[in-house]
Structures are given as C-alpha cells and as structure tokens.
Write a protein that holds these residues in place. Sequence first.
Motif, PDB file in Angstrom:
ATOM      1  N   VAL A 102       0.845  -1.204   0.000  1.00 52.09           N
ATOM      2  CA  VAL A 102       0.000   0.000   0.000  1.00 52.09           C
ATOM      3  C   VAL A 102       0.880   1.254   0.000  1.00 52.09           C
ATOM      4  CG1 VAL A 102      -1.679   1.334   1.350  1.00 52.09           C
ATOM      5  CG2 VAL A 102      -1.986  -1.132   1.050  1.00 52.09           C
ATOM      6  N   TYR A 103       2.013   1.193   0.679  1.00 51.17           N
ATOM      7  CA  TYR A 103       2.945   2.318   0.751  1.00 51.17           C
ATOM      8  C   TYR A 103       3.899   2.382  -0.452  1.00 51.17           C
ATOM      9  CZ  TYR A 103       1.812   4.305   5.291  1.00 51.17           C
ATOM     10  OH  TYR A 103       1.192   4.962   6.311  1.00 51.17           O
ATOM     11  N   HIS A 104       3.729   1.470  -1.402  1.00 50.62           N
ATOM     12  CA  HIS A 104       4.573   1.412  -2.602  1.00 50.62           C
ATOM     13  C   HIS A 104       6.053   1.275  -2.249  1.00 50.62           C
ATOM     14  CE1 HIS A 104       1.000   2.311  -4.890  1.00 50.62           C
ATOM     15  NE2 HIS A 104       0.800   3.380  -4.142  1.00 50.62           N
ATOM     16  N   LYS A 105       6.323   0.457  -1.235  1.00 50.54           N
ATOM     17  CA  LYS A 105       7.708   0.207  -0.810  1.00 50.54           C
ATOM     18  C   LYS A 105       8.162  -1.136  -1.365  1.00 50.54           C
ATOM     19  CE  LYS A 105       8.104   3.739   2.090  1.00 50.54           C
ATOM     20  NZ  LYS A 105       9.151   4.708   2.183  1.00 50.54           N
ATOM     21  N   ASN A 106       9.456  -1.295  -1.496  1.00 49.85           N
ATOM     22  CA  ASN A 106      10.051  -2.537  -1.964  1.00 49.85           C
ATOM     23  C   ASN A 106       9.961  -3.581  -0.853  1.00 49.85           C
ATOM     24  OD1 ASN A 106      11.836  -4.617  -2.722  1.00 49.85           O
ATOM     25  ND2 ASN A 106      13.099  -3.185  -3.891  1.00 49.85           N
ATOM     26  N   LEU A 107       9.383  -4.725  -1.147  1.00 48.23           N
ATOM     27  CA  LEU A 107       9.226  -5.774  -0.141  1.00 48.23           C
ATOM     28  C   LEU A 107      10.579  -6.270   0.383  1.00 48.23           C
ATOM     29  CD1 LEU A 107       6.274  -7.918  -1.561  1.00 48.23           C
ATOM     30  CD2 LEU A 107       6.209  -5.932  -0.051  1.00 48.23           C
ATOM     31  N   ASN A 108      11.619  -6.127  -0.422  1.00 43.75           N
ATOM     32  CA  ASN A 108      12.965  -6.544   0.012  1.00 43.75           C
ATOM     33  C   ASN A 108      13.529  -5.628   1.096  1.00 43.75           C
ATOM     34  OD1 ASN A 108      13.081  -8.754  -1.753  1.00 43.75           O
ATOM     35  ND2 ASN A 108      13.761  -7.436  -3.430  1.00 43.75           N
ATOM     36  N   ASP A 109      12.889  -4.480   1.304  1.00 45.02           N
ATOM     37  CA  ASP A 109      13.367  -3.542   2.320  1.00 45.02           C
ATOM     38  C   ASP A 109      12.784  -3.811   3.706  1.00 45.02           C
ATOM     39  OD1 ASP A 109      14.938  -2.250   0.455  1.00 45.02           O
ATOM     40  OD2 ASP A 109      13.445  -0.704   0.023  1.00 45.02           O
ATOM     41  N   ILE A 110      11.828  -4.739   3.803  1.00 45.43           N
ATOM     42  CA  ILE A 110      11.285  -5.087   5.112  1.00 45.43           C
ATOM     43  C   ILE A 110      12.394  -5.732   5.938  1.00 45.43           C
ATOM     44  CG2 ILE A 110       9.589  -6.466   6.387  1.00 45.43           C
ATOM     45  CD1 ILE A 110       7.811  -6.340   3.839  1.00 45.43           C
ATOM     46  N   ILE A 111      12.510  -5.287   7.181  1.00 42.84           N
ATOM     47  CA  ILE A 111      13.550  -5.801   8.079  1.00 42.84           C
ATOM     48  C   ILE A 111      12.909  -6.880   8.950  1.00 42.84           C
ATOM     49  CG2 ILE A 111      15.152  -5.215   9.944  1.00 42.84           C
ATOM     50  CD1 ILE A 111      14.862  -2.233   8.807  1.00 42.84           C
ATOM     51  N   TYR A 112      13.451  -8.093   8.879  1.00 41.56           N
ATOM     52  CA  TYR A 112      12.920  -9.200   9.681  1.00 41.56           C
ATOM     53  C   TYR A 112      13.808  -9.425  10.893  1.00 41.56           C
ATOM     54  CZ  TYR A 112       9.894  -9.909   5.740  1.00 41.56           C
ATOM     55  OH  TYR A 112       8.954  -9.703   4.766  1.00 41.56           O
ATOM     56  N   VAL A 113      13.174  -9.461  12.060  1.00 39.00           N
ATOM     57  CA  VAL A 113      13.885  -9.649  13.324  1.00 39.00           C
ATOM     58  C   VAL A 113      13.290 -10.874  14.009  1.00 39.00           C
ATOM     59  CG1 VAL A 113      14.493  -8.616  15.543  1.00 39.00           C
ATOM     60  CG2 VAL A 113      14.301  -7.161  13.500  1.00 39.00           C
ATOM     61  N   SER A 114      14.057 -11.940  14.063  1.00 35.78           N
ATOM     62  CA  SER A 114      13.574 -13.204  14.640  1.00 35.78           C
ATOM     63  C   SER A 114      13.066 -13.038  16.059  1.00 35.78           C
ATOM     64  CB  SER A 114      14.690 -14.250  14.620  1.00 35.78           C
ATOM     65  OG  SER A 114      15.027 -14.547  13.292  1.00 35.78           O
ATOM     66  N   ALA A 115      13.696 -12.172  16.820  1.00 36.88           N
ATOM     67  CA  ALA A 115      13.329 -11.973  18.226  1.00 36.88           C
ATOM     68  C   ALA A 115      11.913 -11.429  18.398  1.00 36.88           C
ATOM     69  CB  ALA A 115      14.330 -11.040  18.902  1.00 36.88           C
ATOM     70  N   LEU A 116      11.313 -10.880  17.333  1.00 34.22           N
ATOM     71  CA  LEU A 116       9.949 -10.340  17.440  1.00 34.22           C
ATOM     72  C   LEU A 116       8.880 -11.434  17.450  1.00 34.22           C
ATOM     73  CD1 LEU A 116      10.145  -7.134  15.211  1.00 34.22           C
ATOM     74  CD2 LEU A 116       9.842  -7.265  17.703  1.00 34.22           C
ATOM     75  N   TYR A 117       9.270 -12.671  17.169  1.00 36.02           N
ATOM     76  CA  TYR A 117       8.330 -13.786  17.293  1.00 36.02           C
ATOM     77  C   TYR A 117       8.337 -14.219  18.755  1.00 36.02           C
ATOM     78  CZ  TYR A 117       6.138 -18.350  16.735  1.00 36.02           C
ATOM     79  OH  TYR A 117       5.290 -19.431  16.857  1.00 36.02           O
ATOM     80  N   GLN A 118       7.171 -14.169  19.398  1.00 39.14           N
ATOM     81  CA  GLN A 118       7.016 -14.488  20.820  1.00 39.14           C
ATOM     82  C   GLN A 118       7.859 -13.547  21.694  1.00 39.14           C
ATOM     83  OE1 GLN A 118       7.828 -18.770  20.965  1.00 39.14           O
ATOM     84  NE2 GLN A 118       5.678 -19.155  20.519  1.00 39.14           N
ATOM     85  N   ALA A 119       7.916 -12.278  21.308  1.00 40.71           N
ATOM     86  CA  ALA A 119       8.752 -11.285  22.007  1.00 40.71           C
ATOM     87  C   ALA A 119       8.112 -10.804  23.301  1.00 40.71           C
ATOM     88  CB  ALA A 119       8.995 -10.088  21.088  1.00 40.71           C
ATOM     89  N   SER A 120       8.961 -10.574  24.276  1.00 42.07           N
ATOM     90  CA  SER A 120       8.553  -9.928  25.530  1.00 42.07           C
ATOM     91  C   SER A 120       8.646  -8.412  25.319  1.00 42.07           C
ATOM     92  CB  SER A 120       9.498 -10.343  26.652  1.00 42.07           C
ATOM     93  OG  SER A 120      10.790  -9.806  26.398  1.00 42.07           O
ATOM     94  N   PHE A 144       5.771  -5.071  13.302  1.00 45.84           N
ATOM     95  CA  PHE A 144       4.721  -6.080  13.195  1.00 45.84           C
ATOM     96  C   PHE A 144       5.086  -7.277  14.055  1.00 45.84           C
ATOM     97  CE2 PHE A 144       4.769  -3.498   9.458  1.00 45.84           C
ATOM     98  CZ  PHE A 144       3.442  -3.327   9.107  1.00 45.84           C
ATOM     99  N   SER A 145       4.158  -7.660  14.951  1.00 42.57           N
ATOM    100  CA  SER A 145       4.459  -8.771  15.837  1.00 42.57           C
ATOM    101  C   SER A 145       3.179  -9.439  16.332  1.00 42.57           C
ATOM    102  CB  SER A 145       5.340  -8.292  16.998  1.00 42.57           C
ATOM    103  OG  SER A 145       5.877  -9.383  17.706  1.00 42.57           O
ATOM    104  N   HIS A 146       3.272 -10.093  17.495  1.00 47.15           N
ATOM    105  CA  HIS A 146       2.251 -11.022  17.976  1.00 47.15           C
ATOM    106  C   HIS A 146       1.863 -10.765  19.424  1.00 47.15           C
ATOM    107  CE1 HIS A 146       3.720 -13.543  14.577  1.00 47.15           C
ATOM    108  NE2 HIS A 146       4.885 -13.058  14.945  1.00 47.15           N
ATOM    109  N   ASN A 147       0.694 -11.294  19.775  1.00 48.33           N
ATOM    110  CA  ASN A 147       0.277 -11.366  21.170  1.00 48.33           C
ATOM    111  C   ASN A 147       0.923 -12.588  21.813  1.00 48.33           C
ATOM    112  OD1 ASN A 147      -1.229  -9.268  22.133  1.00 48.33           O
ATOM    113  ND2 ASN A 147      -3.185 -10.089  21.470  1.00 48.33           N
ATOM    114  N   PRO A 148       1.098 -12.600  23.123  1.00 52.05           N
ATOM    115  CA  PRO A 148       0.667 -11.594  24.093  1.00 52.05           C
ATOM    116  C   PRO A 148       1.659 -10.438  24.257  1.00 52.05           C
ATOM    117  CG  PRO A 148       1.587 -13.447  25.273  1.00 52.05           C
ATOM    118  CD  PRO A 148       1.629 -13.807  23.799  1.00 52.05           C
TER     119      PRO A 148
END
Length: 164
Positions: A69-87, A108-112
């Motif tokens: 939607v923001y017309h950004k390059n998908l390759n520019d998304i920064i993935y951080v493994s620690a954000l899965y099940q992050a405190s 972008f992340s998850h509950n809880p």
Amino acid sequence: MKTLLVIRHAKSSWSVASLNDFDRSLNERGKKDAPVMAQRLLDRKIMIDAFVSSPAKRAKKTAELFSTVYHKNLNDIIYVSALYQASPEVFFQVVEQLNDDLNCVAIFSHNPGITEFVNQLVENTSIDDMPTCSIFAVQVNISKWKEFKKAKKEFLMFDFPKVV
C-alpha cells in the motif's frame, strides 16, 4: 520527533490444524484488513520510513501488505527473529537498535507480547488485547532511538478493523 507504530499481524488461518504456529498464514479477512489499515495510516498522512517484522508467516504477510500500500520494496522489510514471541523488553531492544535516520517505523508482531509492550508505553493507557491488525502509535521527542525506552511518549492513535 520519532513515531513508532506497533501493529499486530492480521487475522490468521487455523484451517490446517497440524501446521505449526510460526507457519500459519493469513485468512481471507486478514488479507482484506491489512491493506485497509495501511490505507487508514496513509489517509492520516503518516509516512512510514521502515517496516520491521517478525519473520512468522502471518506477521511477514501483514508487513508485506502494508508495504505494498505504501509502494515500498518488499525486500526492504527488516525481519527480526526476536519479534516472534517477544517480551516487552525485546520490543524495547529492537526499537533502541533502529537507525536514527528513520523517523517513523512500523513494527509487526504477535500477542501476548505486543499487548504487554503497548501497555508500557503511555501512562494511563490500557489496552486489554491488541486485536488482529490493530495499530497502536506513539510519538516521542527524541533524536536517537536508543533514548526511546526512558523518554516520555505521547499517545498518537489506536485503531483496528471493526467487525460488523
């Protein structure tokens, strides 16, 4: 001034019960909600400099839909493994490591953990549960992200798809 957008992944699919949690994809509602929510941010004139996401499939796809939607390059998304099940502490660490050239970042992340994190950002603000594809945003008067945790944050917005 820095702006942080904390976004829970869109609605995920439970259609394959044997699939592990990390690999669950978005369901049809999730695929519809994410672009709508991204457009709401654009309508508010919120320009996102970077998209940072958990690499879990549903968070990754949500970040991709927002980026599109923001017309950004998908390759520019920064993935951080620690954000899965992050405190909450992990969220703070990720934010503090952001490049200072970035003024507005979406995470972008998850509950809880995501609900616990947003509840630590602004005094007298309490979110019982971050719904899927919800956005909680704060602004903070800092020049370096490493100052984020201790700085006073100003509530900017909380929005989520309404189920009718």
